[in-house]
Design a protein around this motif. Structure first.
Motif, PDB file in Angstrom:
ATOM      1  N   ILE A 108      33.578  57.460  38.793  1.00  0.00           N
ATOM      2  CA  ILE A 108      32.738  56.733  37.850  1.00  0.00           C
ATOM      3  C   ILE A 108      32.044  57.659  36.855  1.00  0.00           C
ATOM      4  O   ILE A 108      31.650  57.247  35.768  1.00  0.00           O
ATOM      5  CB  ILE A 108      31.712  55.860  38.619  1.00  0.00           C
ATOM      6  CG1 ILE A 108      31.050  54.819  37.713  1.00  0.00           C
ATOM      7  CG2 ILE A 108      30.653  56.722  39.298  1.00  0.00           C
ATOM      8  CD1 ILE A 108      31.974  53.731  37.295  1.00  0.00           C
ATOM      9  N   GLU A 109      31.949  58.941  37.171  1.00  0.00           N
ATOM     10  CA  GLU A 109      31.299  59.872  36.244  1.00  0.00           C
ATOM     11  C   GLU A 109      32.125  60.086  34.981  1.00  0.00           C
ATOM     12  O   GLU A 109      31.586  60.241  33.900  1.00  0.00           O
ATOM     13  CB  GLU A 109      31.062  61.213  36.937  1.00  0.00           C
ATOM     14  CG  GLU A 109      30.019  61.180  38.041  1.00  0.00           C
ATOM     15  CD  GLU A 109      28.611  60.967  37.523  1.00  0.00           C
ATOM     16  OE1 GLU A 109      28.366  61.271  36.334  1.00  0.00           O
ATOM     17  OE2 GLU A 109      27.763  60.491  38.298  1.00  0.00           O
ATOM     18  N   MET A 130      35.399  58.322  34.431  1.00  0.00           N
ATOM     19  CA  MET A 130      36.168  57.108  34.122  1.00  0.00           C
ATOM     20  C   MET A 130      37.462  57.409  33.366  1.00  0.00           C
ATOM     21  O   MET A 130      37.804  56.735  32.398  1.00  0.00           O
ATOM     22  CB  MET A 130      35.319  56.114  33.322  1.00  0.00           C
ATOM     23  CG  MET A 130      34.108  55.638  34.074  1.00  0.00           C
ATOM     24  SD  MET A 130      33.531  54.064  33.490  1.00  0.00           S
ATOM     25  CE  MET A 130      32.967  54.461  31.891  1.00  0.00           C
ATOM     26  N   ALA A 167      42.776  49.947  31.364  1.00  0.00           N
ATOM     27  CA  ALA A 167      41.620  49.049  31.402  1.00  0.00           C
ATOM     28  C   ALA A 167      41.625  48.238  32.682  1.00  0.00           C
ATOM     29  O   ALA A 167      40.578  48.030  33.314  1.00  0.00           O
ATOM     30  CB  ALA A 167      41.642  48.133  30.186  1.00  0.00           C
ATOM     31  N   LYS A 168      42.815  47.789  33.085  1.00  0.00           N
ATOM     32  CA  LYS A 168      42.906  46.970  34.305  1.00  0.00           C
ATOM     33  C   LYS A 168      42.556  47.783  35.538  1.00  0.00           C
ATOM     34  O   LYS A 168      41.775  47.348  36.403  1.00  0.00           O
ATOM     35  CB  LYS A 168      44.312  46.378  34.421  1.00  0.00           C
ATOM     36  CG  LYS A 168      44.452  45.152  33.536  1.00  0.00           C
ATOM     37  CD  LYS A 168      45.831  44.565  33.609  1.00  0.00           C
ATOM     38  CE  LYS A 168      45.904  43.334  32.692  1.00  0.00           C
ATOM     39  NZ  LYS A 168      47.275  42.946  32.404  1.00  0.00           N
ATOM     40  N   GLY A 205      40.860  50.570  35.571  1.00  0.00           N
ATOM     41  CA  GLY A 205      39.463  50.991  35.450  1.00  0.00           C
ATOM     42  C   GLY A 205      38.507  49.897  35.865  1.00  0.00           C
ATOM     43  O   GLY A 205      37.509  50.156  36.538  1.00  0.00           O
ATOM     44  N   ARG A 206      38.825  48.661  35.462  1.00  0.00           N
ATOM     45  CA  ARG A 206      37.912  47.566  35.789  1.00  0.00           C
ATOM     46  C   ARG A 206      37.796  47.394  37.307  1.00  0.00           C
ATOM     47  O   ARG A 206      36.699  47.228  37.838  1.00  0.00           O
ATOM     48  CB  ARG A 206      38.403  46.279  35.156  1.00  0.00           C
ATOM     49  CG  ARG A 206      37.426  45.140  35.386  1.00  0.00           C
ATOM     50  CD  ARG A 206      37.829  43.917  34.659  1.00  0.00           C
ATOM     51  NE  ARG A 206      39.138  43.460  35.118  1.00  0.00           N
ATOM     52  CZ  ARG A 206      39.644  42.276  34.804  1.00  0.00           C
ATOM     53  NH1 ARG A 206      38.984  41.465  34.027  1.00  0.00           N
ATOM     54  NH2 ARG A 206      40.829  41.915  35.249  1.00  0.00           N
ATOM     55  N   VAL A 266      35.628  50.200  38.601  1.00  0.00           N
ATOM     56  CA  VAL A 266      34.207  50.031  38.268  1.00  0.00           C
ATOM     57  C   VAL A 266      33.604  48.955  39.147  1.00  0.00           C
ATOM     58  O   VAL A 266      32.505  49.109  39.692  1.00  0.00           O
ATOM     59  CB  VAL A 266      34.041  49.664  36.782  1.00  0.00           C
ATOM     60  CG1 VAL A 266      32.612  49.256  36.491  1.00  0.00           C
ATOM     61  CG2 VAL A 266      34.423  50.827  35.896  1.00  0.00           C
ATOM     62  N   LEU A 294      29.025  48.553  39.841  1.00  0.00           N
ATOM     63  CA  LEU A 294      28.341  48.634  38.553  1.00  0.00           C
ATOM     64  C   LEU A 294      28.785  47.468  37.658  1.00  0.00           C
ATOM     65  O   LEU A 294      29.886  46.947  37.817  1.00  0.00           O
ATOM     66  CB  LEU A 294      28.685  49.961  37.869  1.00  0.00           C
ATOM     67  CG  LEU A 294      27.948  51.176  38.409  1.00  0.00           C
ATOM     68  CD1 LEU A 294      28.554  52.434  37.833  1.00  0.00           C
ATOM     69  CD2 LEU A 294      26.467  51.105  38.074  1.00  0.00           C
ATOM     70  N   PRO A 295      27.917  47.063  36.725  1.00  0.00           N
ATOM     71  CA  PRO A 295      28.316  45.960  35.842  1.00  0.00           C
ATOM     72  C   PRO A 295      29.423  46.407  34.898  1.00  0.00           C
ATOM     73  O   PRO A 295      29.433  47.554  34.443  1.00  0.00           O
ATOM     74  CB  PRO A 295      27.038  45.636  35.080  1.00  0.00           C
ATOM     75  CG  PRO A 295      26.232  46.882  35.135  1.00  0.00           C
ATOM     76  CD  PRO A 295      26.563  47.539  36.430  1.00  0.00           C
ATOM     77  N   PHE A 296      30.317  45.499  34.635  1.00  0.00           N
ATOM     78  CA  PHE A 296      31.431  45.825  33.730  1.00  0.00           C
ATOM     79  C   PHE A 296      31.347  44.962  32.473  1.00  0.00           C
ATOM     80  O   PHE A 296      31.234  45.472  31.365  1.00  0.00           O
ATOM     81  CB  PHE A 296      32.757  45.589  34.444  1.00  0.00           C
ATOM     82  CG  PHE A 296      33.954  45.967  33.629  1.00  0.00           C
ATOM     83  CD1 PHE A 296      34.410  47.264  33.591  1.00  0.00           C
ATOM     84  CD2 PHE A 296      34.625  45.004  32.877  1.00  0.00           C
ATOM     85  CE1 PHE A 296      35.504  47.618  32.830  1.00  0.00           C
ATOM     86  CE2 PHE A 296      35.722  45.350  32.107  1.00  0.00           C
ATOM     87  CZ  PHE A 296      36.161  46.649  32.093  1.00  0.00           C
ATOM     88  N   THR A 297      31.364  43.653  32.679  1.00  0.00           N
ATOM     89  CA  THR A 297      31.368  42.741  31.539  1.00  0.00           C
ATOM     90  C   THR A 297      29.974  42.622  30.954  1.00  0.00           C
ATOM     91  O   THR A 297      29.000  42.527  31.682  1.00  0.00           O
ATOM     92  CB  THR A 297      31.811  41.347  31.975  1.00  0.00           C
ATOM     93  OG1 THR A 297      32.814  41.487  32.968  1.00  0.00           O
ATOM     94  CG2 THR A 297      32.328  40.554  30.813  1.00  0.00           C
ATOM     95  N   MET A 317      35.935  53.888  28.971  1.00  0.00           N
ATOM     96  CA  MET A 317      36.893  54.534  29.861  1.00  0.00           C
ATOM     97  C   MET A 317      37.813  55.395  29.011  1.00  0.00           C
ATOM     98  O   MET A 317      37.933  55.202  27.806  1.00  0.00           O
ATOM     99  CB  MET A 317      37.700  53.476  30.588  1.00  0.00           C
ATOM    100  CG  MET A 317      36.846  52.686  31.548  1.00  0.00           C
ATOM    101  SD  MET A 317      37.822  51.686  32.618  1.00  0.00           S
ATOM    102  CE  MET A 317      38.135  50.302  31.612  1.00  0.00           C
ATOM    103  N   GLU A 339      37.660  40.363  27.917  1.00  0.00           N
ATOM    104  CA  GLU A 339      38.080  39.599  29.088  1.00  0.00           C
ATOM    105  C   GLU A 339      38.165  38.143  28.690  1.00  0.00           C
ATOM    106  O   GLU A 339      37.252  37.601  28.071  1.00  0.00           O
ATOM    107  CB  GLU A 339      37.073  39.790  30.217  1.00  0.00           C
ATOM    108  CG  GLU A 339      37.201  41.164  30.836  1.00  0.00           C
ATOM    109  CD  GLU A 339      36.153  41.391  31.909  1.00  0.00           C
ATOM    110  OE1 GLU A 339      36.496  41.401  33.081  1.00  0.00           O
ATOM    111  OE2 GLU A 339      34.984  41.541  31.537  1.00  0.00           O
TER     112      GLU A 339
END
Lengths: 290, 291
Positions: free
Chosen positions: A73-74, A76, A107-108, A110-111, A114, A119-122, B134, B193
């Motif tokens: 997470i540091e 990403m 992105a997929k 990573g999400r 995360v 941790l919050p993503f959206t 990211m 999203e």
């Protein structure tokens, strides 16, 4: 440079030159000058660009400054599973698609990662903060998109209209041709009929119930011979046969009473009036025609 | 008075630290972002874009010198930065990007081409200013050592460390680095999203689906050299395929010149040929016989 580091570099150079089996002091390629290179064959290109790719050093340096033992997470950072390979770099569409797919995959992945850390993503819809692009800029972008779609629609409309016009013209031409064809067909039919009648006088004409030349039927029946009136008949009509010959050209009571052929207007000069100047639109049109 | 206040404040914070409020940031990265003199508007816009997407970056004023780059190490130290991105502009047209881990290196010099900034209206995405992003790397980065080094450097320089000062809590965009044609292509996408409001015809199947919209900027980097030190030191990698833009321009000019030269040569050659074809006067030439 510390002694530790210099040791490193010497080792690396040894590794580089091991496969060349040279038993010399390690000398870097830049330090060599022309006299050091033995040119027995005489075909060595001395000006060849010496490029450096010290892989061992690269690896060591990377290992030295790498961020170690950090949770994902540091940083990403996500590396794709498939390397991008393109046949043609200049094919913009394919290239951008490849980049997009790479980023999408990342992105997929990573999400998920995360979310696993909690941790919050959206970004929630009610979270308002300064954006990278200002509202005015986004409005401009939106306007451009609208303009673009409007432009596309307009051009499509115009195209459709053009096609319709073309099609309409085609239809018109077809109709005219059809009419022409029908006319010629009718004529053909009539000719055929005429011929048939002439050919088969004896047959009753009941089947063909068409009036051809008004009341001319009887006459044509009388003159059955081909080629019109005979010579005798012609001469008779020209020079006269039987009956009174005198006063044929003089007036009679009926002829003097008849004014059928007289037209009082015929002798007058026609009144044309002043030559009219055509309207503006008409003039412009005429000018254009020239 | 102010100095007294400062020292008191400093004492306070150090006490706080010793009292157990530990700075929880493990990955401390700060980036010094600056350019040389002679920068053009497009390069400047690109720099502003980078500043906008990197909350840990500190922009500094233009650097006067192009030859003494080592002072950048001191500059970075002065502004508490351990990374540096330096835009070197040559001849008001060629942009070179130095990326360096100050003060000990390594550093790399890259040639930047095909710049599209965020201002372009074709790039329709948007993201929070200062949200963490990211990083997406192409698998090709693992193929050779110098790319591995660059990958690590990009991770540190372009990545926003967790808990960076001005960063925002959500993750709504992604930077992608891809290697095609021996160049590194930079892209920045917004992560969208799918939800019922932004997707017409939304179904349950779209629940976890993601689409990307490009935000910008986009550019393309060619590695020129990788140095062991920061803004100097021995070269550990040199790109054999790199041709400097100066060379390309010179070749173009030379080609143009040769066009003129060859035309001139052809003309003189033709004249000589014609003269030869004329022939010499002899006993039987027309002028002698009928003249």
């Amino acid at each position: 440079m510390s002694s530790d580091e210099s040791n490193h570099t010497e080792e690396e150079l040894k590794i580089v030159q091991e496969d060349e089996l040279m038993e010399q002091e390690p000398v870097s390629l830049e330090d060599l000058d022309a006299s050091d290179i033995d040119d027995e064959d005489g075909d060595l290109i001395l000006e060849q660009k010496v490029t450096i790719n010290n892989e061992a050093a690269l690896k060591r340096i990377t290992e030295e400054f790498r961020l170690k033992d950090l949770p994902w997470i540091e940083t990403m950072a996500v590396t794709s599973t498939e390397p991008i390979e393109l046949e043609d770099v200049h094919d913009d569409l394919k290239r951008e698609l490849a980049f997009y797919q790479q980023a999408l995959e990342a992105a997929k992945i990573g999400r998920e990662k995360v979310k696993a850390t909690g941790l919050p993503f959206t970004r929630p819809d009610d979270y308002f903060a300064e954006m990278v692009k200002s509202d005015e800029h986004m409005e401009k972008i939106r306007q451009r998109l609208l303009d673009e779609t409007a432009g596309v629609k307009a051009s499509e409309d115009a195209k459709r209209q053009r096609d319709l016009k073309k099609f309409g013209k085609k239809v018109q031409v077809e109709k005219l041709q059809e009419r022409q064809k029908k006319k010629s067909e009718d004529m053909e039919k009539i000719k055929m009929l005429k011929r048939k009648r002439k050919g088969a006088e004896d047959f009753s004409t009941e089947d063909f119930d068409i009036e051809l030349d008004g009341g001319a039927d009887d006459k044509s029946n009388k003159k059955s011979k081909r080629g019109g009136p005979s010579k005798r008949e012609k001469k008779d009509s020209k020079y006269g046969f039987g009956g009174k010959k005198r006063h044929a050209k003089s007036n009679t009571a009926e002829s003097s009473a008849d004014v059928g052929g007289f037209n009082p207007k015929k002798n007058k000069a026609p009144f044309k009036g002043q030559a009219k100047r055509p309207g503006k639109a008409k003039r412009a049109n005429n000018r254009n025609r020239k | 008075m102010a100095s007294v206040y400062k020292s008191a404040k400093a004492g306070e914070t150090s006490e706080n630290k010793s009292n157990g409020t530990v700075d929880r940031r493990i990955n401390k990265q700060r980036v010094l972002l600056l350019s040389s003199r002679g920068i053009t508007y497009r390069h400047r816009h690109l720099m502003n874009d980078l500043e906008a997407i990197l909350p840990q970056a500190k922009k500094d004023s233009k650097l006067d010198s192009k030859s003494h780059l080592h002072i950048l190490n001191e500059l970075a130290e002065l502004s508490n930065c351990n990374n540096c991105i330096f835009f070197e502009v040559r001849k008001r047209q060629d942009l070179y990007m130095w990326i360096s881990k100050t003060p000990n290196g390594p550093s790399a010099k890259l040639h930047i081409q095909n710049i599209h900034t965020m201002d372009e209206l074709k790039l329709t995405g948007n993201s929070l200013k200062g949200s963490r992003h990211m990083l997406s790397f192409d698998k090709n980065f693992d193929a050779s050592p110098h790319y591995q080094l660059l990958k690590e450097m990009f991770t540190q320089v372009y990545g926003v460390p967790k808990g960076a000062r001005r960063s925002k809590p959500f993750i709504d965009h992604i930077l992608s680095f891809s290697i095609v044609d021996n160049r590194i292509w930079f892209r920045n996408y917004q992560i969208v999203e799918k939800n019922p409001t932004n997707t017409p015809g939304y179904t349950a199947k779209d629940e976890d689906d993601i689409t990307l919209v490009e935000i910008g900027p986009r550019f393309c980097m060619t590695v020129i050299r990788v140095f062991e030190g920061s803004f100097g030191g021995s070269t550990v990698f040199e790109n054999p395929e790199f041709v400097s833009p100066n060379m390309i321009r010179a070749t173009h000019r030379r080609e143009k010149a040769t066009k003129y030269n060859s035309r001139q040569a052809a003309q003189t050659e033709r004249k000589a040929k014609l003269k030869e074809a004329e022939g010499k006067e002899s006993e039987l030439s027309t002028r002698k016989v009928f003249g």
